[in-house]
Design a protein around this motif. Structure first.
Motif, PDB file in Angstrom:
ATOM      1  N   GLY A 155      -0.574  -0.062   7.529  1.00  0.00           N
ATOM      2  CA  GLY A 155      -1.736  -0.873   6.748  1.00  0.00           C
ATOM      3  C   GLY A 155      -2.605   0.340   5.762  1.00  0.00           C
ATOM      4  O   GLY A 155      -3.028  -0.140   5.043  1.00  0.00           O
ATOM      5  N   LEU A 156      -2.818   1.244   6.382  1.00  0.00           N
ATOM      6  CA  LEU A 156      -3.370   2.187   5.650  1.00  0.00           C
ATOM      7  C   LEU A 156      -2.820   2.812   4.442  1.00  0.00           C
ATOM      8  O   LEU A 156      -3.466   2.986   3.202  1.00  0.00           O
ATOM      9  CB  LEU A 156      -3.676   3.593   6.475  1.00  0.00           C
ATOM     10  CG  LEU A 156      -4.691   4.977   5.931  1.00  0.00           C
ATOM     11  CD1 LEU A 156      -5.953   4.227   5.344  1.00  0.00           C
ATOM     12  CD2 LEU A 156      -4.868   5.921   6.618  1.00  0.00           C
ATOM     13  N   SER A 157      -1.526   3.158   4.537  1.00  0.00           N
ATOM     14  CA  SER A 157      -0.878   3.368   3.321  1.00  0.00           C
ATOM     15  C   SER A 157      -0.916   2.196   2.310  1.00  0.00           C
ATOM     16  O   SER A 157      -1.162   2.437   0.890  1.00  0.00           O
ATOM     17  CB  SER A 157       0.726   3.892   3.772  1.00  0.00           C
ATOM     18  OG  SER A 157       1.533   3.681   2.425  1.00  0.00           O
ATOM     19  N   VAL A 158      -0.716   1.060   2.489  1.00  0.00           N
ATOM     20  CA  VAL A 158      -0.824  -0.175   1.847  1.00  0.00           C
ATOM     21  C   VAL A 158      -2.111  -0.229   1.131  1.00  0.00           C
ATOM     22  O   VAL A 158      -2.340  -0.210  -0.053  1.00  0.00           O
ATOM     23  CB  VAL A 158      -0.373  -1.540   2.496  1.00  0.00           C
ATOM     24  CG1 VAL A 158      -0.605  -2.496   1.718  1.00  0.00           C
ATOM     25  CG2 VAL A 158       0.970  -1.477   2.671  1.00  0.00           C
ATOM     26  N   ALA A 159      -3.197   0.147   2.036  1.00  0.00           N
ATOM     27  CA  ALA A 159      -4.764   0.205   1.413  1.00  0.00           C
ATOM     28  C   ALA A 159      -4.592   0.955   0.278  1.00  0.00           C
ATOM     29  O   ALA A 159      -5.486   0.693  -0.798  1.00  0.00           O
ATOM     30  CB  ALA A 159      -5.534   0.263   2.675  1.00  0.00           C
ATOM     31  N   CYS A 536       2.035  -9.959   7.303  1.00  0.00           N
ATOM     32  CA  CYS A 536       3.276  -9.108   6.467  1.00  0.00           C
ATOM     33  C   CYS A 536       3.156  -7.773   7.247  1.00  0.00           C
ATOM     34  O   CYS A 536       4.096  -7.193   7.050  1.00  0.00           O
ATOM     35  CB  CYS A 536       3.040  -9.043   5.484  1.00  0.00           C
ATOM     36  SG  CYS A 536       3.362 -10.914   4.392  1.00  0.00           S
ATOM     37  N   LEU A 537       1.908  -6.949   7.382  1.00  0.00           N
ATOM     38  CA  LEU A 537       1.999  -5.866   8.077  1.00  0.00           C
ATOM     39  C   LEU A 537       2.711  -5.786   9.515  1.00  0.00           C
ATOM     40  O   LEU A 537       3.387  -4.697   9.908  1.00  0.00           O
ATOM     41  CB  LEU A 537       0.553  -5.349   7.971  1.00  0.00           C
ATOM     42  CG  LEU A 537      -0.049  -4.840   6.858  1.00  0.00           C
ATOM     43  CD1 LEU A 537      -1.678  -4.401   7.182  1.00  0.00           C
ATOM     44  CD2 LEU A 537       0.639  -3.902   6.047  1.00  0.00           C
ATOM     45  N   ARG A 538       2.376  -6.844  10.323  1.00  0.00           N
ATOM     46  CA  ARG A 538       3.247  -6.931  11.758  1.00  0.00           C
ATOM     47  C   ARG A 538       4.488  -6.991  11.262  1.00  0.00           C
ATOM     48  O   ARG A 538       5.446  -6.392  11.895  1.00  0.00           O
ATOM     49  CB  ARG A 538       2.539  -8.016  12.341  1.00  0.00           C
ATOM     50  CG  ARG A 538       1.241  -7.918  12.828  1.00  0.00           C
ATOM     51  CD  ARG A 538       0.703  -8.873  14.057  1.00  0.00           C
ATOM     52  NE  ARG A 538       0.995 -10.212  13.565  1.00  0.00           N
ATOM     53  CZ  ARG A 538      -0.207 -11.066  12.887  1.00  0.00           C
ATOM     54  NH1 ARG A 538      -1.012 -10.356  12.582  1.00  0.00           N
ATOM     55  NH2 ARG A 538       0.223 -12.165  12.798  1.00  0.00           N
TER      56      ARG A 538
END
Lengths: 835, 155
Positions: A155-159, A536-538
C-alpha cells in the motif's frame, strides 16, 4: 474539560458493555436489536453523543434516513472529541458520495484515535480524491502501526508510485521483499507483486535490472502469468535494443499468432518500424519477414493482412486477390470493414475494385453451372462485398443494384438486408433503412444483434415508440419500460440514439433527459472505483488497479460522455437564448398529456402487477418490505423520484440555471486531453461567453481555432459572435479588459467590419454547405434582415454545392432539396419537420 | 484483428458488445470486479480500429470445499454478428482456458449455455470438447433451461 461534561461522555460499566454490544450488533447488521440496545442506553443517558450517532446510523440502514441523519448530526455536536461520532458522520457522507466532506470527518476522527479501520477508509477517500500526498502519509501510519501486514507495505509503495515518487516506491518494495520468508512457489499474489516491482523498475528506466529480475523469477515460477512474462520480456529487450528482442517477439507469436501488435514488435526489432494505421508502407524486407511468418503460422490472418500494407503494385494485387478470394470462400462478413482502411491509398482502392469485379464474373459462372466449383454463397458474399465497396465511395444506386441481385439470389441472409438498410440510411432514407433492417431482424428473432440494429435504425428515423417496442423484446420483463432496463444496464448506444431521435423530433427536453442519464452513468462509473482502493491491495492485483486509476482519470474523454455533454450543453444554450422554445414545448406537452394520462395509468397498473409478482418470487407473500425492519437498506440514499419526467423544468432552469447545468456537463472535459476536439471548445465558448466568463470564452475559442482551423465554419460563427458581443461590453475591469482586447485582436486580426468579414467568408467558401449555413447564422447574429439570411440559405439550392452535409432546419426552402437529383433518395426533407 | 488479454480500458467496449449481442447484461461495476480480481483470464478481440468486436469474461469459482479442485467459469462470451466466421470465439476460449490453467492451476472450466443456442453448443462441444454436465431448469430470466457444461483440462 469539566467533570460534568466528561461524565456525560463516559458511560458506567453496564452501559459501556451495552454500547460495545451495540457496535457488534451493527457490524452484524442486527438492526432491530441494535436499535433496542441504543434506546436502552439512551433511556438513562439521553445526551450520550456516541450512542445517539450509532442509533442514527442504524436508523439510516433501516431506511429511516432523515431521522437517522438528524440524530447523527446531534450526536456529533454532543461529543466533538469522539472518534466514533466523526467516523459515523464520515460513513454517512461517504454513502452520499460526498467524498470531500467524508474525508474531513475521517480526519477529525483520526485526530482522536489512530484506528486502523478509519485509516484504511481515509486512504480510500484520499485515493478517490487523488490526494496522493496525504495518501502517502496515511499509508505510512498504517505501516508503522501494523508492519506485519503485507498489504501495508505494498500500500505504501503504491501510494509513492501514485504520488510520482517512483524511487520511494521501489525502496519500500525492496524492503518488503527482503522481509518475506518461505513464499510458496506459484503464488498468484506474489506473482502480481513482482510484476508490479518490475514495472516500477521499467518506469525508472532500469531495464537491465528489470530484465534480470523477470528472468530469474520466471525461472523459479515465482511469476506465473506467462503472457505478462513474455510481453514484458519483449518490451524490455526492445528498450535495451538487444539482439534477443526479435526472438522474444517470436516467442509471443508462438503463443498467440493472432495479435497484430506482436507482428509490429517483431518487425520493429528487425529494424522495420511500421507506422500505426497506415494503408501503405511498402518495404520488401519487412514483407519477406512477414511471408516467412505466414508460412510458419498459416492459420493467422494478421500476417496476411499486414502483407497488404507492406506491398504495392503487382505484389499487392496478387496478395490482395488471394486474401479476398480466401475470405469470400469462407464467407467472412467483416471482409469489407477489414479492407476499408486500405482505401485511403487510391491505387489500392482501385486495385481492390478490379479484383472484386473480376471475382464477381468468375464466381457467377462457377455458381450458376450445376457442377460449379464454388459454393453459391461465395458469389453472394462477393456481391455483398462489392455493394459495400460502391456504397463507401458514395455510389448508392450501384450498391443497391448489387444488393437487389443478391437478395433475389438469397432473400434469407440477414447481412444483405442490414446492408441495404445502411445504404438507404447513407442516402438519407431513414424510414426505408429501418424497414430493411427490420426484415433482417424477423429472419432471426433470437439474435439480439439484429434487434439492437433495428432499434437503432428506428431511432435514426425518429420512431421512438416503435424502437422501444423492438428493444423490449430483449429487455427485462419486470422493468418499468425497455428504456429503463437499457439505462440501468448503462447502454450508451440506446441513450445517445434516443436522445438524437428526440432532437430530430423537435423535443430537446426529452433529449436532454437522455444526455443527463449518460452523465449519471459516468458518475456511477467514477464511484465504482471506490471499493477497489482497498480490495486490490488485499488481492495484490496492483498492475490492473493502477491501470484502472489511470482509466478513471480520463474516463470522461470517452466518446459517449463527450457527445452527451456537448449536445446537452448545446440544447441548454439554445433554450437560454430563446425561452420561447421551452414555452412552446410546454404547450405541446399540455395538449398531449390528456392522451398520455391514460397510458400512464396503464403503465402504473402494469408496474403494480410486476411488483406484486416480484414480491411473490422474493417469498414476501405480498407483505410490504417495510414490515421487515431488519432489512439493511445500506447507506446510500435511495434514488429520488423523478420530478421532471419531461425535462421541461431542467430546460427552464428551474432548480439550477440552464447555463450552470451546461457548465457542469462541460467542466469535466477541460482536463482530459481533448485538445483536438473542436466541438468541445465551441461548446465551452458558447457557455462561457453567456456566463460572462470572457477570458475562459476566448481561451476556448483559441483552442477551437487551433483544433479546427480559422476557416472552420463553426469557429467563424463564434469569431463574429465574439466581436459583436465585445462591442457591447463597457464595464469590464482591468486586467480582464486588456487581456480580452488582446485575445480578440488575435482571433479577429482584420480591420474590416464584421459584416464585411462575414461576406468575405461566404464568398471564399460559397461551395461548402457548412460554411454557407455558418455565414447565414453569422448574419443573423449581426441582425441582418431576414431576407438576407434566407437568401444565403437559399443559395444551398445551387447545384454546384456539394451536399455532403446533413442539414436540419425548419426553414421551408430545404424541403425543396429533394428535387435535386443527387439527393433523390433522401426522404428526410419530404415530411415537414414540426417541433 | 487482435486477440489479446482484456484490460481495464477495454471494459466499456466489452460492455457495449455484450449489450448488443446477449440478453444477460451487467453494469460496469461487475465488469470492473472481474478485471480487478482475475486480471489475466479475460480476453478481447479487436478490429484494426481498436473496436472491441468480441470478448470472453471469465472468473475463478469459489471452491466449495478444500477437496473441490480450483476451476474456472466462463461468465459471458460473445462476438458481434458482423465478425463471425473468423473463429474468434474459439480463439478467445482457448486463450482464456490456457490462462486459467497456467495462472490459477484450474483443472476444469464450466459454463452455461441456452438449450436453444445450437451454434454455441456446437462450438463448446465439438470444437472445444466441453461435455454437458447437467441441465439447469429455468436458469435464464426468460424461463429457458441451460446446459451446464464442463471441460476437464489436463496438462
Amino acid at each position: 474539560m469539566s467533570k460534568a461534561l466528561a461524565n456525560k461522555k463516559v458511560l458506567p460499566s453496564r452501559e459501556a458493555g451495552l454500547f460495545k454490544e451495540l457496535l457488534n450488533l451493527y457490524e452484524g447488521r442486527q438492526l432491530k436489536k441494535g436499535l433496542k440496545t441504543a434506546d436502552t442506553i439512551l433511556k438513562k443517558f439521553p445526551e450520550h453523543g456516541e450512542t445517539i450517532c450509532m442509533k442514527g446510523l442504524v436508523l439510516v440502514h433501516m431506511g429511516r434516513r432523515e431521522e437517522g441523519i438528524d440524530l447523527v448530526k446531534k450526536g456529533v455536536r454532543l461529543d466533538l472529541t469522539s472518534h466514533i461520532v466523526w467516523h459515523v458522520f464520515g460513513l454517512i457522507q461517504k454513502g452520499e458520495k460526498n467524498y470531500e466532506e467524508a474525508l474531513k470527518s475521517y480526519s477529525q476522527a483520526l485526530r482522536f484515535d489512530k484506528n486502523i479501520n478509519i485509516l484504511r477508509d481515509a486512504a480510500s477517500l484520499q485515493t478517490q480524491l487523488r490526494s496522493y500526498e496525504s495518501l502517502v502519509e496515511t499509508r505510512h501510519t498504517l505501516l508503522r502501526l501494523r508492519p506485519n501486514l503485507r498489504q501495508h507495505w505494498v500500500g505504501l509503495s503504491v501510494a509513492h508510485y501514485l504520488n510520482g515518487n517512483l524511487k520511494e516506491a521501489k525502496v519500500v518494495l525492496e524492503k518488503y521483499l527482503a522481509t518475506l520468508k518461505n513464499v510458496p512457489s506459484h503464488d498468484v499474489e506474489q506473482s502480481e507483486t513482482l510484476l508490479y516491482y518490475i514495472h516500477v523498475l521499467e518506469e525508472l528506466g532500469e531495464y537491465t535490472e528489470a530484465l534480470s529480475l523477470l528472468d530469474s523469477h520466471s525461472r523459479n515460477r515465482d511469476i506465473v502469468d506467462k503472457t505478462a512474462i513474455s510481453e514484458t520480456r519483449a518490451r524490455l529487450l526492445t528498450k535495451l535494443s538487444s539482439p534477443e528482442a526479435s526472438e522474444a517477439w517470436h516467442t509471443l507469436l508462438e503463443r498467440n499468432s493472432d495479435c497484430h501488435t506482436y507482428y509490429l514488435g517483431y518487425l520493429a526489432s528487425h529494424g522495420h518500424p511500421i507506422p500505426p494505421s497506415t494503408p501503405s508502407h511498402p518495404d520488401p524486407d519487412a514483407l519477406a519477414l512477414i511471408s516467412s511468418l505466414t508460412t510458419e503460422f498459416p492459420r493467422a490472418r494478421a500476417s496476411k493482412r499486414l502483407g497488404l500494407v507492406l506491398s504495392e503494385g503487382d505484389e499487392f494485387k496478387s496478395r490482395a486477390e488471394e486474401y479476398i478470394k480466401g475470405s469470400l470462400v469462407k464467407g467472412i462478413p467483416s471482409l469489407f470493414s477489414d479492407l476499408k482502411s486500405l482505401y485511403t491509398d487510391n491505387a489500392k482502392c482501385t486495385a481492390i475494385e478490379e479484383i472484386v469485379e473480376r471475382l464477381q464474373v468468375e464466381f457467377k459462372d462457377a455458381s450458376s453451372s450445376p457442377k460449379g466449383s464454388e459454393e453459391p454463397t461465395t458469389y453472394l458474399w462477393t456481391l455483398y462485398l462489392l455493394a459495400q465497396h460502391h456504397s463507401a465511395l458514395g455510389r448508392h444506386s450501384k450498391a443497391l443494384e448489387l444488393l437487389e441481385e443478391a437478395l433475389a439470389h438469397t432473400p434469407t441472409l440477414p447481412e444483405l438486408h442490414i446492408f441495404k438498410g445502411r445504404v438507404l440510411k447513407r442516402a438519407g432514407d431513414y424510414w426505408g433503412a429501418a424497414a430493411c433492417v427490420n426484415e433482417a431482424r424477423v429472419l432471426d428473432g433470437q439474435d439480439r444483434f439484429l434487434n439492437t440494429k433495428t432499434g437503432k435504425y428506428l431511432l435514426r428515423a425518429g420512431c421512438v415508440k416503435e424502437a422501444g417496442d423492438v428493444f423490449g423484446l430483449f429487455t427485462k420483463k419486470d422493468a418499468a419500460s425497455p428504456g429503463v432496463d437499457l439505462e440501468d444496464m448503462q447502454s450508451m448506444l440506446y441513450l445517445l440514439e434516443e436522445a438524437r431521435a428526440h432532437e430530430t423530433n423537435g423535443q430537446p427536453n426529452l433529449a436532454l433527459k437522455k444526455y443527463m442519464a449518460v452523465k449519471r452513468i459516468y458518475n456511477e462509473i467514477e464511484d465504482d472505483q471506490y471499493d477497489f482502493h482497498g480490495y486490490c491491495l488485499r488481492k495484490f492485483n496492483i498492475m490492473t488497479y493502477l491501470r484502472m486509476l489511470k482509466w478513471e482519470d480520463t474516463v470522461r474523454s470517452q466518446a459517449p460522455y463527450v457527445t452527451a455533454a456537448v449536445n446537452g450543453a448545446n440544447i441548454l444554450v439554445a433554450s437560454y437564448d430563446d425561452p420561447e422554445i421551452v414555452k412552446s414545448l410546454a404547450v405541446a406537452h399540455e395538449q398531449l398529456s390528456s392522451t398520455s394520462k391514460k397510458a400512464a395509468k396503464k403503465a402504473k397498473k402494469k408496474a403494480a402487477v410486476a411488483a406484486a409478482a416480484a414480491a411473490k418470487m422474493g417469498g414476501l407473500d405480498g407483505k410490504t418490505p417495510q414490515q421487515h425492519s431488519n432489512e439493511d437498506k445500506g447507506l446510500e440514499p435511495p434514488t429520488a423520484k423523478d420530478e421532471d419526467p419531461e425535462g421541461l423544468k431542467a430546460l427552464t432552469g428551474e432548480g439550477t440555471p440552464v447555463l450552470e447545468q451546461a457548465w457542469k456537463l462541460l467542466q469535466p472535459l477541460l482536463e482530459v486531453g481533448l485538445e483536438e476536439n473542436v466541438e468541445v471548445w465551441l461548446a465551452v465558448y458558447d457557455v462561457a461567453i453567456r456566463r460572462g466568463r470572457y477570458l475562459q470564452a476566448v481561451g476556448a475559442l483559441e483552442k477551437a481555432k487551433k483544433a479546427g482551423g480559422e476557416e472552420h465554419p463553426e469557429v467563424h460563427v463564434r469569431v463574429v459572435d465574439l466581436k459583436q458581443r465585445a462591442a457591447t461590453l463597457s464595464d469590464l475591469k482591468e486586467p480582464v479588459k486588456s487581456v480580452l482586447e488582446e485575445a480578440i485582436k488575435k482571433l479577429y486580426p482584420v480591420e474590416v467590419s464584421p459584416e464585411t468579414f462575414n461576406s468575405q467568408y461566404l464568398q471564399k467558401h460559397s461551395q461548402d454547405p457548412k460554411a454557407v449555413i455558418a455565414a447565414a447564422r453569422a448574419s443573423k447574429i449581426l441582425n441582418a434582415p431576414v431576407e438576407e439570411v434566407d437568401g444565403t440559405v437559399f443559395s444551398l439550392l445551387n447545384t454546384d454545392i456539394n451536399l455532403s452535409v446533413k442539414v436540419r432546419s425548419p426553414s421551408p426552402p430545404l424541403f425543396h432539396l429533394y428535387f435535386r437529383s443527387d439527393v433523390a433518395m433522401c426522404t428526410m426533407y419530404r415530411t415537414p419537420w414540426s417541433p | 484483428m487482435n486477440i489479446r488479454p482484456a484490460r481495464v480500458e477495454d471494459l466499456a467496449g466489452m460492455q457495449a458488445a455484450n449489450l448488443q449481442n446477449l440478453p444477460e447484461n451487467y453494469s460496469m461495476k461487475f465488469w470492473l470486479y472481474h478485471a480487478m480480481t482475475w486480471p489475466q483470464i479475460s480476453f478481447v478481440a479487436e478490429d484494426h480500429k481498436g473496436r472491441i468486436v468480441g470478448y470472453v469474461l471469465a472468473k475463478i469459482d469459489d471452491q466449495e470445499s478444500s477437496e473441490d479442485p480450483v476451476h474456472g467459469h466462463v461468465n459471458s462470451i460473445s462476438v458481434l454478428r458482423s465478425f463471425r466466421r473468423l473463429g474468434l470465439a474459439n480463439k478467445l476460449m482457448l486463450a482464456s482456458q490456457e490462462a486459467m490453467r497456467s495462472v490459477y492451476k484450474a483443472t476444469y472450466v464450466t459454463l452455461h449455455v441456452r438449450k436453444s443456442n445450437k451454434a454455441a453448443l456446437g462450438l463448446y462441444r465439438d470444437s472445444l470438447g466441453f461435455k454437458v454436465d447437467k441441465v439447469e431448469e429455468k436458469y435464464y430470466a426468460d424461463g429457458e433451461d441451460a446446459y451446464s457444461m464442463r471441460l476437464t483440462m489436463t496438462d
